[in-house]
Design a protein around this motif. Structure first.
Motif, mmCIF file in Angstrom:
data_model
loop_
_atom_site.group_PDB
_atom_site.id
_atom_site.type_symbol
_atom_site.label_atom_id
_atom_site.label_comp_id
_atom_site.label_asym_id
_atom_site.label_seq_id
_atom_site.Cartn_x
_atom_site.Cartn_y
_atom_site.Cartn_z
ATOM 1 N N ARG A 82 -44.018 31.316 21.420
ATOM 2 C CA ARG A 82 -42.830 30.699 20.843
ATOM 3 C C ARG A 82 -42.874 30.774 19.320
ATOM 4 N N CYS A 106 -42.900 34.695 26.389
ATOM 5 C CA CYS A 106 -41.927 33.725 25.908
ATOM 6 C C CYS A 106 -40.651 33.855 26.739
ATOM 7 N N SER A 107 -39.959 32.752 26.887
ATOM 8 C CA SER A 107 -38.673 32.791 27.566
ATOM 9 C C SER A 107 -37.632 33.456 26.670
ATOM 10 N N ARG A 108 -36.763 34.242 27.277
ATOM 11 C CA ARG A 108 -35.731 34.936 26.500
ATOM 12 C C ARG A 108 -34.708 33.975 25.914
ATOM 13 N N LYS A 109 -34.687 32.752 26.404
ATOM 14 C CA LYS A 109 -33.754 31.756 25.890
ATOM 15 C C LYS A 109 -34.290 31.025 24.661
ATOM 16 N N LEU A 110 -35.573 31.241 24.338
ATOM 17 C CA LEU A 110 -36.200 30.558 23.214
ATOM 18 C C LEU A 110 -36.545 31.551 22.113
ATOM 19 N N SER A 112 -38.949 33.525 19.850
ATOM 20 C CA SER A 112 -40.311 34.025 20.011
ATOM 21 C C SER A 112 -40.965 34.213 18.648
ATOM 22 N N GLY A 135 -40.622 38.936 26.989
ATOM 23 C CA GLY A 135 -39.617 37.996 26.513
ATOM 24 C C GLY A 135 -39.622 37.765 25.020
ATOM 25 N N HIS A 138 -37.354 38.493 19.626
ATOM 26 C CA HIS A 138 -37.192 38.451 18.171
ATOM 27 C C HIS A 138 -38.178 39.366 17.447
ATOM 28 N N SER A 162 -38.630 42.975 28.591
ATOM 29 C CA SER A 162 -37.567 42.100 28.063
ATOM 30 C C SER A 162 -37.773 41.787 26.596
#
Length: 570
Positions: A82, A106-110, A112, A135, A138, A162
């Motif tokens: 993150r 990392c989640s793609r919604k957060l 990175s 994920g 960034h 991803s």
């Protein structure tokens, strides 16, 4: 009160304090009796390697020595990448500077980690061999370029899933990582978006023998990775692509297959494994262009849910004489002709998986292709056929010409009946594992024939074959005591006593109630049948079995709740 005391002794007038450790059972242990003090750091590190992640992290907090040993003995590190990790990443990696496998997820919604944090990884991990990013949307091409400028000498495996970079970053990595052998690319949407913008003449012109047209756009197309290797042998950075030693290339959920033609073309001399899964584009053209006229060392090819036909199989047959594993799943246009071409050229084939599928009812792989494989590939050890109408003729050829066939699976076909099962039982003497799935014409007599034959069989797996009964499975215990039978619950039919194989998976206190629901007078026989089935090494492994069991448990719990209400009402 409630605290441990200390012991003391005098030596030369000085007092020496030794800590006293109170164990769980209130036993007192002298601090000098710590057995790990006599262990070398290498042995203590091996002990830490046997622990789980949580226990190992706890051990690193015990003392300074354990912390130091844990830091030096770590080989693999998995971190949540993150954005708040970016400032702490250098200090964390400097602590575990011997790590060779690093995974950042990392989640793609957060948010990175950023490019700056990624670029510092080779500085703190000089022995890095494998890097996995998942994920990290960034991280851009600039971050990968800065990472590759350190030229990590031991980096052999890269896996990206991803992520947010494109062709420019991958070009830099392939240019500056001389030890790279394994490359995995999954769901790189920016790669698809950027590479679809340039015109097709960009990479076509690069493959031509002509000059330097399109050289300024080398970074903007993944095809430019090897365009220079094909004709000019150097890209704009000046590094020679002849040193590219990729041995494994895995492409999943990507688009525009033609962009990878130069990459496969450059790595064709060293690549051994090619995996393509759910990647759109005409892969016949890719294989024809990249493998045409070459003799490669490829030993494993997996094509799953891609657009490929006989032209691609012909390219494989002409360029891969050392092919040992071929996996074809839902390839759109493959027929018997293409599989026969593979059989004629790839005599070293050991494993073949074919999931036949056709578009709009067109021609697909059938028994003729299996017959060709059986006649030409005598070293075959594993055969998986799904949706292929297998006949006695091809089975006879397999039994006669493939004496080392040990694993076989026949799935999703109506042609496999009890006669084919009896033939398998009498002819396939070396068979160790057999799987029969979704073959509705297979009954209990066919499974019993397999139980009497196949002397080396150690595991039999039956799924979605409606002719199989529980009584037949129980009788296998008396025929083959060492045979492991894996049965899908959807395949089991109730026998004359109404006892199901599911009874063996119900708890003992619930078994009588579940049996009474089907037949109230058969509780004693139910217990006997359950014990017999349990001794037969039967495994029920299906979602239907779990769903049925959950429904039984819900019904039992509901019945238990109603009993007190009825008693109070009476």
């Amino acid at each position: 009160m409630g605290q441990s005391s200390s012991s003391c002794s005098s030596s030369n007038g000085h007092e020496i304090y030794r800590p006293i450790i109170i164990g769980k059972n209130s036993s007192v242990v002298d601090g000098d009796d710590d057995l790990t003090l006599s262990l070398p750091d290498e042995c203590l590190g091996s002990v830490f390697g046997k622990l789980g992640c949580h226990d190992r992290n706890s051990c690193s907090l015990v003392c300074k020595r354990w912390r130091c040993v844990d830091s030096k003995s770590r080989n693999r590190l998995v971190l949540l990448a993150r954005s708040e990790m970016s400032p702490c990443l250098p200090s964390l990696l400097s602590r575990f500077n011997t790590v060779s496998i690093l995974s950042l997820k990392c989640s793609r919604k957060l948010l990175s980690i950023d490019d700056d944090a990624l670029s510092r990884i080779p500085i703190f991990l000089p022995f890095l061999k494998k890097l996995k990013l998942k994920g990290c949307v960034h991280i851009s091409d600039d971050g990968l370029h800065a990472f590759s400028l350190h030229r990590p000498p031991f980096l052999a495996k890269l896996s990206f899933a991803s992520c947010g970079f494109g062709a420019k970053g991958l070009t830099s990595l392939l240019s500056n990582c001389p030890s790279l052998q394994d490359l995995t690319l999954k769901r790189l949407r920016k790669l698809d978006a950027t590479s679809s913008t340039p015109a097709s003449s960009l990479w076509v012109g690069a493959l031509n023998a002509g000059g330097d047209d399109g050289g300024n756009d080398h970074h903007n197309n993944i095809g430019a990775i090897v365009a220079g290797a094909a004709k000019r042998e150097k890209d704009v950075h000046g590094y020679c692509y002849k040193s590219l030693r990729l041995e494994r290339l895995c492409l999943k959920d990507l688009h525009n297959a033609r962009l990878f033609i130069p990459l496969i073309l450059s790595a064709s001399a060293s690549i051994k494994t090619l995996i393509v899964c759910r990647s759109s584009g005409n892969w016949d053209r890719v294989l024809e262009t990249s493998l045409h006229g070459k003799t490669t060392s490829i030993s494993e090819i997996q094509m799953d849910n891609v657009q490929m036909g006989d032209a691609g199989l012909l390219a494989i047959s002409s360029s891969c004489p050392d092919l040992q594993l071929l996996y074809l799943s839902r390839t759109t246009d493959c027929t018997d002709d293409g599989l026969s071409a593979v059989a004629n050229s790839c005599k070293k084939l050991r494993k073949l998986h074919v999931d036949a599928w056709s578009r709009f009812g067109s021609r697909t792989i059938g028994d003729e292709g299996v017959f060709s494989i059986a006649n030409k590939c005598s070293q075959l050890q594993e055969l998986v056929l799904m949706g292929i109408p297998v006949a006695i003729r091809s089975l006879n050829a397999l039994a006669s010409n493939c004496p080392g066939l040990e694993r076989m699976a026949l799935c999703n076909t109506d042609s496999v009946q009890d006669s084919e099962m009896a033939f398998i039982a009498s002819k396939f003497l070396a068979l160790k594992k057999l799987c029969i799935k979704n073959c509705p014409n297979v009954s209990k007599s066919g499974i019993e024939a397999v139980g009497r034959g196949c002397p080396n069989l150690v595991k039999l797996k039956v799924k979605r074959c409606k002719g199989v009964t529980q009584a037949m499975v129980s009788r296998l215990r008396f025929q083959r005591s060492s045979l492991v039978v894996s049965v899908d619950a959807g395949s089991i039919l109730f026998d004359s006593e109404g006892i199901s194989l599911l009874a063996s998976s119900v708890n003992e206190d619930e078994q009588g109630t579940a049996t009474a629901m089907t037949n109230p007078n058969s509780a004693r026989s139910a217990a006997a049948a359950a014990s017999t089935v349990a001794a037969t090494h039967v495994i029920c492994s299906s979602r239907g079995a779990l769903l049925l069991r959950s429904k039984f448990e819900s019904a039992l719990q509901l019945g238990r709740r109603r009993r007190p209400i009825e008693d109070n009402a009476s």
